[in-house]
Design an enzyme around this catalytic site. Structure first.
Site, mmCIF file in Angstrom:
data_model
loop_
_atom_site.group_PDB
_atom_site.id
_atom_site.type_symbol
_atom_site.label_atom_id
_atom_site.label_comp_id
_atom_site.label_asym_id
_atom_site.label_seq_id
_atom_site.Cartn_x
_atom_site.Cartn_y
_atom_site.Cartn_z
ATOM 1 C CD GLU A 136 37.993 49.923 24.323
ATOM 2 O OE1 GLU A 136 39.228 49.979 24.116
ATOM 3 O OE2 GLU A 136 37.151 50.170 23.448
ATOM 4 C CB ILE A 166 30.624 44.799 30.171
ATOM 5 C CG1 ILE A 166 31.718 45.443 29.313
ATOM 6 C CG2 ILE A 166 29.232 45.164 29.678
ATOM 7 C CD1 ILE A 166 31.834 46.955 29.442
ATOM 8 C CD GLN A 349 37.653 48.656 64.445
ATOM 9 O OE1 GLN A 349 37.798 48.118 63.355
ATOM 10 N NE2 GLN A 349 38.564 48.580 65.401
ATOM 11 N N GLY A 352 33.099 44.324 66.079
ATOM 12 C CA GLY A 352 34.219 43.501 66.506
ATOM 13 C C GLY A 352 34.406 42.300 65.590
ATOM 14 N N GLY A 353 34.650 41.139 66.174
ATOM 15 C CA GLY A 353 34.890 39.939 65.382
ATOM 16 C C GLY A 353 33.724 39.572 64.477
ATOM 17 C CD GLU A 376 26.900 54.836 36.768
ATOM 18 O OE1 GLU A 376 26.489 56.019 36.775
ATOM 19 O OE2 GLU A 376 26.149 53.856 36.895
ATOM 20 C CD GLU A 380 40.889 58.613 43.228
ATOM 21 O OE1 GLU A 380 41.254 58.239 44.348
ATOM 22 O OE2 GLU A 380 40.029 57.987 42.557
#
Length: 393
Positions: A136, A166, A349, A352-353, A376, A380
């Site tokens: 929620e 959801i 990286q 490159g471009g 899920e 942390e």
């Protein structure tokens, strides 16, 4: 074995897993779907995955194969192999597969015979699209803070509230939904319900656009009337059921991240070998070799934790033991998603471009991987789970 299936030789897997991985690796590269419309593409992936029998690994077979599953029970290693292989080729295909499993997992674990017969064969064939409605706006990691309520009514329940983020919202045929039935009891006051799309009082029309397009929506329940037989599992046992379901599928999230990381490494190696600069290839530079080495180690470290978590759960099931692998699954999910983010960033990286050009593989992977570090259980939260487990050991 090909480079994309070499890991199946590891002792974590049995012959059934190796055969599954080889078959899927041979099938998926030939599937071409226009994914510019994520909702239509997801429907098409569910259909193809169902038609070819891959969704049968999302549900158990049941007695005499009545439930449609490929194996006797949900097999964590099979789920990891399927998600890793699908995500290597198409993260949206992985999403379509994963939600069939997650959306029906609680029915597999706690459904009555009638509920299982009504939904699981349809999930296995792709005839019904599943969804899991727990989060929620103010109750993501803190499920006990949910405010959606199910109040007793004659012969059933009346649901009011909303769910958000959801997956498969708006395209699902049913939603396994969690609501408070004892608002004062926190996580011990949550009950699970199976709510069919089209049920009066359910509105799934509010779509959510995200950086890597997937079908997401907010569900709104307004005096949504449910019959008593829609209750799934024990009264006020919904939080435990949600955690049991996530325990099974958390290692498979690690598998998906692993597939994306493997693809980024393949793309980086291919680019490094072909990119010419200063009279040699990019791969000839020691700095490139060091980066490739770091990427490969990050992938393998994540793989070992992922396969361990899946193997531990499957071994417990095989022995008839109820083994909780919450900490091991958390380690796998945290490490695989975080490592994949690093690997994909390094691959981008290196390009490159080209790496930030919309439509290149590493650019899309960069967007695809980011959500896996959140859903899920955010990184942390996984750290907290692991820390608590270590302190209690």
């Amino acid at each position: 074995m090909t480079p994309t299936t070499a890991h199946l030789a590891l002792p974590f897997f049995d012959d059934v897993h190796r055969e599954l991985g080889a078959r899927l690796a041979g099938w998926i590269p030939g599937q071409q779907i226009d994914e510019s419309d994520d909702r239509q593409a997801c429907r098409e992936w569910v259909k193809r995955l169902g038609d070819q029998g891959w969704l049968r690994y999302c549900v158990p077979s049941g007695s005499d194969g009545a439930l449609g599953g490929a194996l006797d029970r949900l097999d964590s290693r099979a789920l990891v192999i399927l998600r890793e292989t699908l995500a290597f080729h198409s993260p949206l295909a992985d999403f379509a597969f994963a939600m069939q499993g997650l959306g029906s997992g609680a029915i597999t674990l706690a459904g009555t015979p009638e509920q299982q017969a009504a939904y699981l064969p349809q999930v296995a064939s792709g005839a019904k699209i599943a969804a899991f409605a727990l989060s929620e706006a103010d109750a993501g990691s803190d499920a006990g803070a949910m405010t959606t309520r199910a109040d007793p009514a004659a012969g059933g329940w009346t649901l009011n509230g909303s769910k958000t983020w959801i997956s498969n919202g708006g395209i699902a045929d049913f939603y396994v939904t969690f609501a408070k039935t004892d608002p004062a009891a926190g996580t011990r006051g949550i009950t699970t319900f199976i709510i069919d799309a089209g049920t009066p009082g359910l509105d799934a029309s509010e779509h959510i656009a995200v950086m890597s397009p997937h079908p997401l929506a907010t569900l709104k329940f307004t005096d949504c009337r449910l019959d008593g037989d829609t209750q799934l599992g024990a009264l006020n046992g919904g939080f435990r059921l949600a955690m049991q379901t996530l325990d099974i599928f958390r290692a498979s999230v690690a598998g998906a991240a692993l597939g994306m990381a493997r693809r980024a490494l393949v793309e980086a190696v291919r680019h490094a070998k072909s990119r010419k600069m200063f009279g040699q290839t990019l791969a000839d530079f020691q700095l490139t070799q060091a980066k490739i080495g770091e990427m490969a180690a990050l992938v393998d470290a994540a793989a070992l934790l992922t396969y361990r978590a899946a193997w531990l759960r499957d071994e417990g099931e095989r022995r008839g033991q109820s083994v909780r692998v919450t900490a091991e699954a958390a380690m796998a999910k945290m490490t695989a998603t975080e490592n994949a983010q690093r690997v994909i960033d390094m691959a981008l990286q290196m390009h490159g471009g080209l790496g930030v050009k919309v439509g290149t593989r590493v650019e899309s992977l960069y967007r695809d991987i980011r959500a896996l570090r959140i859903y899920e259980g955010a990184t942390e939260v996984q750290q907290l789970i692991i820390g608590k487990a270590v302190l209690q050991s």
